[in-house]
Write an enzyme that holds these catalytic residues in place. Structure first.
Site, PDB file in Angstrom:
ATOM      1  N   SER A 145       0.870  -1.191   0.000  1.00 36.53           N
ATOM      2  CA  SER A 145       0.000   0.000   0.000  1.00 36.53           C
ATOM      3  C   SER A 145       0.894   1.223   0.000  1.00 36.53           C
ATOM      4  O   SER A 145       2.065   1.129   0.407  1.00 36.53           O
ATOM      5  CB  SER A 145      -0.839  -0.001   1.288  1.00 36.53           C
ATOM      6  OG  SER A 145      -1.385   1.278   1.533  1.00 36.53           O
ATOM      7  N   TYR A 158      -2.447  -1.295  10.419  1.00 33.01           N
ATOM      8  CA  TYR A 158      -2.289  -1.427   8.958  1.00 33.01           C
ATOM      9  C   TYR A 158      -0.910  -0.908   8.542  1.00 33.01           C
ATOM     10  O   TYR A 158      -0.188  -1.563   7.794  1.00 33.01           O
ATOM     11  CB  TYR A 158      -3.402  -0.620   8.286  1.00 33.01           C
ATOM     12  CG  TYR A 158      -3.542  -0.803   6.788  1.00 33.01           C
ATOM     13  CD1 TYR A 158      -3.974  -2.018   6.251  1.00 33.01           C
ATOM     14  CD2 TYR A 158      -3.284   0.251   5.912  1.00 33.01           C
ATOM     15  CE1 TYR A 158      -4.138  -2.174   4.884  1.00 33.01           C
ATOM     16  CE2 TYR A 158      -3.453   0.103   4.545  1.00 33.01           C
ATOM     17  CZ  TYR A 158      -3.883  -1.113   4.028  1.00 33.01           C
ATOM     18  OH  TYR A 158      -4.047  -1.262   2.670  1.00 33.01           O
TER      19      TYR A 158
HETATM   20  C1  BGC Z   1      -6.164   1.736   2.008  1.00 33.45           C
HETATM   21  C2  BGC Z   1      -7.344   2.644   1.764  1.00 33.45           C
HETATM   22  C3  BGC Z   1      -6.879   4.092   1.634  1.00 33.45           C
HETATM   23  C4  BGC Z   1      -5.777   4.182   0.611  1.00 33.45           C
HETATM   24  C5  BGC Z   1      -5.221   5.598   0.451  1.00 33.45           C
HETATM   25  C6  BGC Z   1      -5.128   1.970   0.974  1.00 33.45           C
HETATM   26  O1  BGC Z   1      -4.027   1.152   1.257  1.00 33.45           O
HETATM   27  O2  BGC Z   1      -6.608   0.393   1.943  1.00 33.45           O
HETATM   28  O3  BGC Z   1      -8.247   2.534   2.853  1.00 33.45           O
HETATM   29  O4  BGC Z   1      -7.971   4.914   1.231  1.00 33.45           O
HETATM   30  O5  BGC Z   1      -4.723   3.320   0.972  1.00 33.45           O
HETATM   31  O6  BGC Z   1      -4.960   6.205   1.678  1.00 33.45           O
END
Ligand code: BGC
Length: 257
Positions: A145, A158
Site C-alpha cells: 500500500s 495497517y
Molecule cells: C487503504 C485505503 C486508503 C488508501 C489511500 C489503501 O491502502 O486500503 O483505505 O484509502 O490506501 O490512503
C-alpha cells in the site's frame, strides 16, 4: 496468440474480491493457470473462476486463511498437486481496521498483522521451499500500500503491517536473488474496491482525498493488475527489490499552497 504467462502457475491470495480478483483474471488472460484463494467471498470467488473459464483460462478454487501457517502450506501444495507447479505468488490478501492507537486491542492487532504480514511471510516461505527443492525460479509480488511509506493516522496496525512488508520484500529480494526468485511490492493508493466501502460512501472524505490525488480520481483494480502481470512476466525479469506505487501521484503530492 501466445500469452506472456503461458506455462506459468500463479497463486493469488484474496482473489475472491477487489484487487485480487482483477489480478487473477488478468494473469489468467495472459496464459497463467491460477489458484484463486479466498476466505469468505465464496460467491465472488466462484464468479472469478467462471469468468476465467469462460475466457478459456484454467483456475482452481482453494479456501485458505493465510493467517494460519497450515493453510499457507496447503495452498501451495494445492497449486503443485492440482496444477503441477507454482511459479508466481501474489500476496494480495489484506485487511484494515480503523482505531485510535490508544484503543487498539490485541485481537485487532493479531487480525491485521496475521493476514497482512504473517500471511505473506509464511506463504512466501512455503512457496520458496518448494521452488528451491524443484530448482526452479519464481516471482513474489506483494500488494502492499502507499502506507508502506506514508502515514495513515488511526490505522497504526495497517501501517505497521505494510511498513514491515516493505522491509520483508527488500530482505527477501537479496536473500532469494541467487535462487532466481524476484521479490517486489506494488503499493496501491485509493482503489475502487470493497476495502474502501466506507470511504466511497462518505462524500466529504472522498472529495478531500481526491484533491490530494494529482490524477484526480481513484484507481481501478485492473490498473493494479496490469503492473502485476508485467512483474510476473519475462518483461519484469530484471526487477527485484522495488516498490511500484500505483496511486495517481498521491504519495508525491505534499506541496506548499
Ligand atoms: C487503504 C485505503 C486508503 C488508501 C489511500 C489503501 O491502502 O486500503 O483505505 O484509502 O490506501 O490512503
Amino acid at each position: 496468440m501466445a500469452g506472456r504467462l503461458d506455462g506459468r502457475t500463479a497463486v493469488i491470495t484474496g482473489s475472491g474480491s477487489g484487487i485480487g480478483q482483477a489480478i487473477a483474471e488478468r494473469l489468467a488472460s495472459e496464459g497463467a493457470d491460477c489458484v484463486i484463494d479466498y476466505v469468505d467471498h465464496v460467491e465472488e470467488a466462484d464468479q472469478t473462476l467462471d469468468k476465467i473459464k469462460a475466457a478459456g483460462g484454467k483456475a482452481v478454487l482453494v479456501q485458505a486463511d493465510v493467517s494460519v501457517v497450515a493453510d499457507c502450506n496447503r495452498l501451495i501444495e494445492a497449486a503443485w498437486t492440482e496444477l503441477g507447479s507454482c511459479d508466481i505468488l501474489v500476496n494480495n490478501a489484506g485487511i484494515e481496521k480503523s482505531a485510535n492507537f490508544t484503543d487498539v486491542t490485541e485481537a485487532e492487532y493479531d487480525a491485521v498483522l496475521g493476514v497482512n504480514l504473517k500471511g505473506a511471510f509464511f506463504l512466501s516461505q512455503a512457496f520458496v521451499r518448494k521452488l528451491i527443492a524443484a530448482k526452479k525460479p519464481g516471482r513474489i509480488i506483494n500488494i502492499s500500500s502507499v502506507h508502506e511509506d506514508m502515514v495513515f493516522p488511526h490505522f497504526s496496525t495497517y501501517c505497521a503491517s505494510k511498513g514491515a512488508m516493505r522491509m520483508l520484500m527488500r530482505d527477501l529480494a537479496v536473500e532469494l536473488g541467487p535462487a532466481g526468485i524476484t521479490v517486489n511490492n506494488i503499493a496501491p493508493g485509493a482503489i475502487n474496491t470493497p476495502i474502501n466501502k466506507s470511504l466511497l460512501a462518505d462524500k466529504p472524505k472522498l472529495n478531500a482525498l481526491l484533491t490530494n490525488i494529482p490524477l484526480g480520481r481513484l484507481g481501478e483494480p485492473g490498473e493494479v493488475a496490469g503492473v502485476v502481470a508485467f512483474l510476473a512476466s519475462d518483461d519484469g525479469a530484471y526487477v527485484t527489490g522495488s516498490t511500484y506505487f500505483i496511486d495517481g501521484g498521491l504519495i508525491r503530492n505534499y506541496h506548499e499552497q
